[in-house]
Design a protein around this motif. Structure first.
Motif, PDB file in Angstrom:
ATOM      1  N   PHE A 126      19.451   6.038  -6.118  1.00  0.00           N
ATOM      2  CA  PHE A 126      19.083   4.754  -6.686  1.00  0.00           C
ATOM      3  C   PHE A 126      20.305   4.070  -7.260  1.00  0.00           C
ATOM      4  O   PHE A 126      21.294   4.713  -7.603  1.00  0.00           O
ATOM      5  N   THR A 127      20.229   2.756  -7.341  1.00  0.00           N
ATOM      6  CA  THR A 127      21.263   1.994  -8.029  1.00  0.00           C
ATOM      7  C   THR A 127      20.974   2.072  -9.523  1.00  0.00           C
ATOM      8  O   THR A 127      19.891   1.671  -9.954  1.00  0.00           O
ATOM      9  N   PRO A 128      21.887   2.595 -10.335  1.00  0.00           N
ATOM     10  CA  PRO A 128      21.643   2.700 -11.786  1.00  0.00           C
ATOM     11  C   PRO A 128      21.259   1.339 -12.370  1.00  0.00           C
ATOM     12  O   PRO A 128      21.777   0.292 -11.945  1.00  0.00           O
ATOM     13  N   ARG A 129      20.350   1.343 -13.321  1.00  0.00           N
ATOM     14  CA  ARG A 129      19.862   0.079 -13.870  1.00  0.00           C
ATOM     15  C   ARG A 129      20.977  -0.743 -14.511  1.00  0.00           C
ATOM     16  O   ARG A 129      20.923  -1.969 -14.522  1.00  0.00           O
ATOM     17  N   SER A 130      21.993  -0.088 -15.054  1.00  0.00           N
ATOM     18  CA  SER A 130      23.097  -0.834 -15.664  1.00  0.00           C
ATOM     19  C   SER A 130      23.779  -1.716 -14.622  1.00  0.00           C
ATOM     20  O   SER A 130      24.143  -2.867 -14.885  1.00  0.00           O
ATOM     21  N   ILE A 131      23.940  -1.184 -13.390  1.00  0.00           N
ATOM     22  CA  ILE A 131      24.556  -1.952 -12.319  1.00  0.00           C
ATOM     23  C   ILE A 131      23.577  -2.996 -11.784  1.00  0.00           C
ATOM     24  O   ILE A 131      23.953  -4.138 -11.498  1.00  0.00           O
ATOM     25  N   ALA A 132      22.305  -2.626 -11.693  1.00  0.00           N
ATOM     26  CA  ALA A 132      21.295  -3.574 -11.206  1.00  0.00           C
ATOM     27  C   ALA A 132      21.215  -4.790 -12.126  1.00  0.00           C
ATOM     28  O   ALA A 132      21.033  -5.926 -11.663  1.00  0.00           O
ATOM     29  N   ARG A 133      21.356  -4.575 -13.432  1.00  0.00           N
ATOM     30  CA  ARG A 133      21.310  -5.688 -14.381  1.00  0.00           C
ATOM     31  C   ARG A 133      22.482  -6.646 -14.157  1.00  0.00           C
ATOM     32  O   ARG A 133      22.331  -7.865 -14.204  1.00  0.00           O
ATOM     33  N   VAL A 134      23.677  -6.080 -13.921  1.00  0.00           N
ATOM     34  CA  VAL A 134      24.851  -6.916 -13.665  1.00  0.00           C
ATOM     35  C   VAL A 134      24.629  -7.743 -12.405  1.00  0.00           C
ATOM     36  O   VAL A 134      24.903  -8.954 -12.363  1.00  0.00           O
ATOM     37  N   MET A 135      24.112  -7.108 -11.363  1.00  0.00           N
ATOM     38  CA  MET A 135      23.844  -7.813 -10.111  1.00  0.00           C
ATOM     39  C   MET A 135      22.845  -8.949 -10.332  1.00  0.00           C
ATOM     40  O   MET A 135      23.010 -10.057  -9.812  1.00  0.00           O
ATOM     41  N   ALA A 136      21.801  -8.665 -11.125  1.00  0.00           N
ATOM     42  CA  ALA A 136      20.783  -9.687 -11.388  1.00  0.00           C
ATOM     43  C   ALA A 136      21.371 -10.861 -12.153  1.00  0.00           C
ATOM     44  O   ALA A 136      21.086 -12.024 -11.844  1.00  0.00           O
TER      45      ALA A 136
ATOM     46  N   GLU B 242      22.427 -17.308 -12.523  1.00  0.00           N
ATOM     47  CA  GLU B 242      23.092 -18.336 -13.320  1.00  0.00           C
ATOM     48  C   GLU B 242      22.361 -19.657 -13.160  1.00  0.00           C
ATOM     49  O   GLU B 242      21.946 -20.028 -12.055  1.00  0.00           O
ATOM     50  N   GLU B 243      22.176 -20.374 -14.250  1.00  0.00           N
ATOM     51  CA  GLU B 243      21.435 -21.627 -14.218  1.00  0.00           C
ATOM     52  C   GLU B 243      22.157 -22.681 -13.376  1.00  0.00           C
ATOM     53  O   GLU B 243      23.384 -22.716 -13.289  1.00  0.00           O
ATOM     54  N   ASN B 244      21.341 -23.535 -12.773  1.00  0.00           N
ATOM     55  CA  ASN B 244      21.851 -24.679 -11.994  1.00  0.00           C
ATOM     56  C   ASN B 244      22.732 -24.262 -10.819  1.00  0.00           C
ATOM     57  O   ASN B 244      23.672 -24.957 -10.452  1.00  0.00           O
ATOM     58  N   ARG B 245      22.453 -23.094 -10.267  1.00  0.00           N
ATOM     59  CA  ARG B 245      23.180 -22.644  -9.077  1.00  0.00           C
ATOM     60  C   ARG B 245      22.182 -22.363  -7.969  1.00  0.00           C
ATOM     61  O   ARG B 245      21.088 -21.876  -8.225  1.00  0.00           O
ATOM     62  N   GLU B 246      22.561 -22.654  -6.740  1.00  0.00           N
ATOM     63  CA  GLU B 246      21.705 -22.385  -5.587  1.00  0.00           C
ATOM     64  C   GLU B 246      22.171 -21.094  -4.928  1.00  0.00           C
ATOM     65  O   GLU B 246      23.322 -20.994  -4.475  1.00  0.00           O
ATOM     66  N   TYR B 247      21.289 -20.104  -4.884  1.00  0.00           N
ATOM     67  CA  TYR B 247      21.679 -18.801  -4.359  1.00  0.00           C
ATOM     68  C   TYR B 247      20.979 -18.452  -3.053  1.00  0.00           C
ATOM     69  O   TYR B 247      21.026 -17.324  -2.601  1.00  0.00           O
ATOM     70  N   LYS B 248      20.343 -19.432  -2.444  1.00  0.00           N
ATOM     71  CA  LYS B 248      19.660 -19.158  -1.187  1.00  0.00           C
ATOM     72  C   LYS B 248      20.650 -18.668  -0.145  1.00  0.00           C
ATOM     73  O   LYS B 248      21.681 -19.291   0.105  1.00  0.00           O
ATOM     74  N   GLY B 249      20.360 -17.505   0.434  1.00  0.00           N
ATOM     75  CA  GLY B 249      21.227 -16.942   1.464  1.00  0.00           C
ATOM     76  C   GLY B 249      22.420 -16.179   0.916  1.00  0.00           C
ATOM     77  O   GLY B 249      23.264 -15.700   1.675  1.00  0.00           O
ATOM     78  N   ALA B 250      22.504 -16.038  -0.426  1.00  0.00           N
ATOM     79  CA  ALA B 250      23.632 -15.317  -1.012  1.00  0.00           C
ATOM     80  C   ALA B 250      23.534 -13.823  -0.740  1.00  0.00           C
ATOM     81  O   ALA B 250      22.453 -13.288  -0.566  1.00  0.00           O
ATOM     82  N   GLU B 251      24.679 -13.184  -0.655  1.00  0.00           N
ATOM     83  CA  GLU B 251      24.721 -11.730  -0.456  1.00  0.00           C
ATOM     84  C   GLU B 251      25.356 -11.096  -1.694  1.00  0.00           C
ATOM     85  O   GLU B 251      26.236 -11.663  -2.318  1.00  0.00           O
ATOM     86  N   CYS B 252      24.840  -9.911  -2.035  1.00  0.00           N
ATOM     87  CA  CYS B 252      25.371  -9.197  -3.191  1.00  0.00           C
ATOM     88  C   CYS B 252      25.727  -7.777  -2.777  1.00  0.00           C
ATOM     89  O   CYS B 252      24.900  -7.055  -2.212  1.00  0.00           O
ATOM     90  N   TYR B 253      26.955  -7.392  -3.005  1.00  0.00           N
ATOM     91  CA  TYR B 253      27.416  -6.052  -2.646  1.00  0.00           C
ATOM     92  C   TYR B 253      26.952  -5.050  -3.687  1.00  0.00           C
ATOM     93  O   TYR B 253      27.136  -5.234  -4.881  1.00  0.00           O
ATOM     94  N   ASP B 254      26.301  -3.983  -3.210  1.00  0.00           N
ATOM     95  CA  ASP B 254      25.822  -2.922  -4.096  1.00  0.00           C
ATOM     96  C   ASP B 254      26.849  -1.801  -4.090  1.00  0.00           C
ATOM     97  O   ASP B 254      26.967  -1.051  -3.113  1.00  0.00           O
ATOM     98  N   PRO B 255      27.619  -1.635  -5.159  1.00  0.00           N
ATOM     99  CA  PRO B 255      28.665  -0.608  -5.186  1.00  0.00           C
ATOM    100  C   PRO B 255      28.120   0.815  -5.197  1.00  0.00           C
ATOM    101  O   PRO B 255      28.870   1.770  -5.045  1.00  0.00           O
ATOM    102  N   SER B 256      26.792   0.958  -5.354  1.00  0.00           N
ATOM    103  CA  SER B 256      26.209   2.318  -5.354  1.00  0.00           C
ATOM    104  C   SER B 256      25.675   2.715  -3.981  1.00  0.00           C
ATOM    105  O   SER B 256      25.286   3.858  -3.783  1.00  0.00           O
ATOM    106  N   ALA B 257      25.624   1.786  -3.057  1.00  0.00           N
ATOM    107  CA  ALA B 257      25.053   2.085  -1.751  1.00  0.00           C
ATOM    108  C   ALA B 257      25.853   3.159  -1.024  1.00  0.00           C
ATOM    109  O   ALA B 257      27.086   3.097  -0.983  1.00  0.00           O
ATOM    110  N   GLY B 258      25.165   4.112  -0.473  1.00  0.00           N
ATOM    111  CA  GLY B 258      25.835   5.129   0.334  1.00  0.00           C
ATOM    112  C   GLY B 258      26.424   6.285  -0.452  1.00  0.00           C
ATOM    113  O   GLY B 258      27.061   7.167   0.126  1.00  0.00           O
ATOM    114  N   THR B 259      26.185   6.340  -1.776  1.00  0.00           N
ATOM    115  CA  THR B 259      26.753   7.454  -2.542  1.00  0.00           C
ATOM    116  C   THR B 259      26.018   8.739  -2.226  1.00  0.00           C
ATOM    117  O   THR B 259      24.823   8.713  -1.928  1.00  0.00           O
TER     118      THR B 259
END
Length: 240
Positions: A208-218, A223-240
């Motif tokens: 699992f992705t630790p909640r501390s990292i998940a919170r940072v990603m979230a 962020e207010e007034n930003r459009e994130y449609k189609g945005a990608e977020c790298y999960d540094p815990s993936a594949g551990t």
């Protein structure tokens, strides 16, 4: 109540359930995970329904003023129960009087209690299927609850197993924390997966992705007034 306090109480509840499953020979296997998550979810449904019902128009004041809302709810007529449901938000699980934790707990002295617990869980899943269900890869709906006592192979022990499960979840009430939007199930998942991987030498291959990292990603994606449609977020815990 802080997240740390809530997390500690959630873990204590999981440990209590694990103690029960362990005592009946179900420690550290897939059926134990299923039993714990389903019984925890039932506890969540019960407390969430009670919390929302006490705030509902028409019937909320009646329930909120009662010494015990679930005892008062037992006195509702069928028409009152159905009417109450219409005032609840669509995201709220609905329980009938005989399906509440209090009602079940008070019936725990009767025979075939294991079968009663199983049938009640299945009933709750059925009446909430439109809102609360899991879709399979083939898009079929999978019930969120199933029989939990059938994993105990000795049928003579199933009633006591059901009673022990209810005793574990009857000691704490989550109603007071619903306003805080605490994520119960991330704690449950993380705690159980970590525990099973350690006990099984990593054979379950679940991480699992630790909640501390998940919170940072979230936070990065809210962020207010930003459009994130189609945005990608790298999960540094993936594949551990």
């Amino acid at each position: 109540m802080t997240d740390q306090t809530l997390s500690a109480k959630t873990v204590a509840l999981i440990d209590s359930l694990k103690s029960t499953t362990g005592a009946y020979g179900l420690a550290n296997n897939g059926s134990e995970y299923k039993i714990i998550t389903e019984i925890f979810l039932y506890k969540f449904f019960n407390d969430k329904f009670g919390y929302e019902a006490k705030q509902a128009p028409v019937y909320g004041e009646r329930l909120a003023k009662a010494e015990k809302w679930d005892v008062e709810y037992d006195s509702f007529s069928e028409d009152e129960v159905e009417d109450l449901f219409t005032y609840l938000p669509g995201s709220v699980p609905v329980l009938k009087p005989h399906q509440t934790l209090s009602h079940l707990y008070n019936a725990s002295g009767q025979g075939d209690f294991g079968a009663l617990l199983d049938s009640t869980l299945i009933e709750i899943a059925s009446q909430n299927a439109d809102t609360f269900s899991v879709s399979s890869s083939g898009k079929a709906k999978v019930s969120i609850f199933s029989a939990v006592t059938t994993y105990v192979t000795d049928t003579a022990k199933r009633d006591n197993f059901a009673r022990a499960l209810l005793r574990s979840i009857a000691s704490f009430n989550f109603e007071s924390v619903f306003d805080e939007k605490y994520d119960f199930f991330s704690c449950v998942f993380e705690y159980l997966i970590k525990d099973y991987n350690n006990a099984g030498g990593g054979k379950y291959a679940e991480y699992f992705t630790p909640r501390s990292i998940a919170r940072v990603m979230a936070r990065l994606l809210t962020e207010e007034n930003r459009e994130y449609k189609g945005a990608e977020c790298y999960d540094p815990s993936a594949g551990t």
